[in-house]
Design an enzyme around this catalytic site. Sequence first.
Site, PDB file in Angstrom:
ATOM      1  N   GLU A   1       0.811  -1.143   0.078  1.00 24.09           N
ATOM      2  CA  GLU A   1       0.107   0.065  -0.061  1.00 24.09           C
ATOM      3  C   GLU A   1       0.847   1.290  -0.051  1.00 24.09           C
ATOM      4  OE1 GLU A   1      -3.045   0.331   2.963  1.00 24.09           O
ATOM      5  OE2 GLU A   1      -3.315  -1.848   3.105  1.00 24.09           O
TER       6      GLU A   1
HETATM    7  P1  P53 Z   1      -7.738   5.448   4.686  1.00 21.13           P
HETATM    8  C1  P53 Z   1      -3.778   4.392   9.263  1.00 21.13           C
HETATM    9  C2  P53 Z   1      -2.547   4.789   8.914  1.00 21.13           C
HETATM   10  C3  P53 Z   1      -1.953   4.008   8.153  1.00 21.13           C
HETATM   11  C4  P53 Z   1      -2.929   3.046   7.302  1.00 21.13           C
HETATM   12  O1  P53 Z   1      -6.403   4.594   4.728  1.00 21.13           O
HETATM   13  C5  P53 Z   1      -4.072   3.069   7.612  1.00 21.13           C
HETATM   14  C6  P53 Z   1      -4.748   3.553   8.652  1.00 21.13           C
HETATM   15  C7  P53 Z   1      -5.905   3.266   9.001  1.00 21.13           C
HETATM   16  O2  P53 Z   1      -6.747   4.290   8.544  1.00 21.13           O
HETATM   17  O3  P53 Z   1      -4.984   1.994   6.884  1.00 21.13           O
HETATM   18  C8  P53 Z   1      -4.637   1.399   5.633  1.00 21.13           C
HETATM   19  O4  P53 Z   1      -8.696   4.637   4.314  1.00 21.13           O
HETATM   20  C9  P53 Z   1      -5.556   0.173   5.535  1.00 21.13           C
HETATM   21  C10 P53 Z   1      -6.505   0.547   4.509  1.00 21.13           C
HETATM   22  C11 P53 Z   1      -6.956   1.926   4.206  1.00 21.13           C
HETATM   23  C12 P53 Z   1      -5.405   2.697   3.821  1.00 21.13           C
HETATM   24  O5  P53 Z   1      -4.413   2.596   4.843  1.00 21.13           O
HETATM   25  O6  P53 Z   1      -8.009   5.889   6.303  1.00 21.13           O
HETATM   26  O7  P53 Z   1      -4.513  -0.759   5.348  1.00 21.13           O
HETATM   27  O8  P53 Z   1      -7.570  -0.352   4.723  1.00 21.13           O
HETATM   28  O9  P53 Z   1      -7.779   2.252   3.403  1.00 21.13           O
HETATM   29  C13 P53 Z   1      -5.836   4.164   3.671  1.00 21.13           C
HETATM   30  O10 P53 Z   1      -7.445   6.752   3.992  1.00 21.13           O
END
Ligand code: P53
Length: 476
Positions: free
Chosen positions: A374
Amino acid sequence: MSGFKAGFLWGGAVAAHQLEGGWKEGGKGVSVADVMTAGAHGVPREITNGVLQGKNYPNHEAIDFYHRYKEDIKLFAEMGFKCFRTSIAWTRIFPKGDELEPNEAGLKFYDDLFDECLKHGIEPVITLSHFEMPFHLVTEYGGWRNRKLIDFFVRFAKVVFQRYQHKVKYWMTFNEINNQANFHEDFAPFTNSGLKYAPGEDREPVMFQAAHYELVASALAVKAGREINPSLQIGCMIAMCPIYPLTCAPDDMMMAMNAMHRRYWFTDVHVRGKYPQHLLNYFERRGFALDITEEDKAALMQGCVDYIGFSYYMSFATKATPDNPQLDYDESKSLVSNPYVQKSDWGWQIDPVGLRYSLNWFWDRYQLPLFIVENGFGAIDVQESDGTVNDQYRIDYLAAHISEMKKAVVEDGVDLMGYTPWGCIDLVSAGTGEMKKRYGFIFVDKDNEGNGTLNRSKKKSFDWYKQVIASNGEQL
Ligand code: P53
């Protein structure tokens, strides 16, 4: 080495609960994501006691990938994806989590989905548990504070390894298992581990206990997966936000080191099969009496992962303060703003160099192949009247990160398997439940209130990423 290796796994990443929708279809059970309402930046998502009338639960429909996946995978194929990371919704396979037999309709859905990927030459990369455990395991068992969940998870893992072993080679056990280091807030304990805390409860030991059971479950799953098919590659998944000292004052440096210890010990257990001594000493100092058996320790040793998958969005910074002489890290209080970097609209610090640093940090410690599963830029996209979205800021963000990732490979010698940017198609934000925090190369017509046609269209970044893949990362 002059660039990324041949066979580099370029692709995109999503999670079942954030895009599938179809929350009740094919016998699916209610997951923890199904009881979370929409929030916003600074407004936490509400965790309700079951699904309540009149609340907005954005994951119920999400972007309806459940019905539209063929169209979406076709677009991924057009970008040239070599792989596609998604998760298997546990509640499609075991709707409540504690059944003895799996739900065939759920298994069939993923057979069809993986076949569709493979038809386009796209390799599925699968997370077993991505913030979507069965809600029944929360209400009946208290979530991962209960040792019984190990058996339930391992049963689920065995069923899907057995079923998909010839379709899926790359697996990960628990998504961002270390998010729960932020246990003072309600989000991570619930999404990681199905933990709800009683008022005044001492949260920290509960978090360590739940994480321990998950790590044992992960190790047992790795071992079972290898027995089912030795060619499976099973990794862990860590949320990597490297924590810098705000200054070069020695105490700031020690504070940063302690913070890293507290956020990343999970990787030590996954990779080395045992707890780092600093953590055992911390348990002793705090008087945490955890249920960690000799059998568990043996299991951890036998289930070390094959690779390290991680997310990277941002870096953090911390500093020592006089009221904290032991330099203990509390994620809800210890972070400070880094004056050298910009922030996204959601306050996430944009730091491409931190990705190179993170790759080196992992590689120096573990010498295991790394997989960036990611990375991405959550932003408000504006669709012009002709339907186009000029997301140059997303291109800039990703290009800067890929360029640092290349330095880590070419100059620093890190072994990197692949790169799957987050939310390759717009989906529901995990942190806020919003649609307007978008990451995709593909725009989905839906707003925070749930209005829209759900139509898909290409953003400017679509053609850009296609060219990145075609040139194996040379043309940014
Ligand atoms: P969203 C926090 C910090 C880093 C990654 O996040 C995180 C989170 C939780 O919010 O989550 C990951 O959608 C996760 C995904 C998520 C993505 O980062 O809050 O593995 O499910 O959607 C982005 O912007």
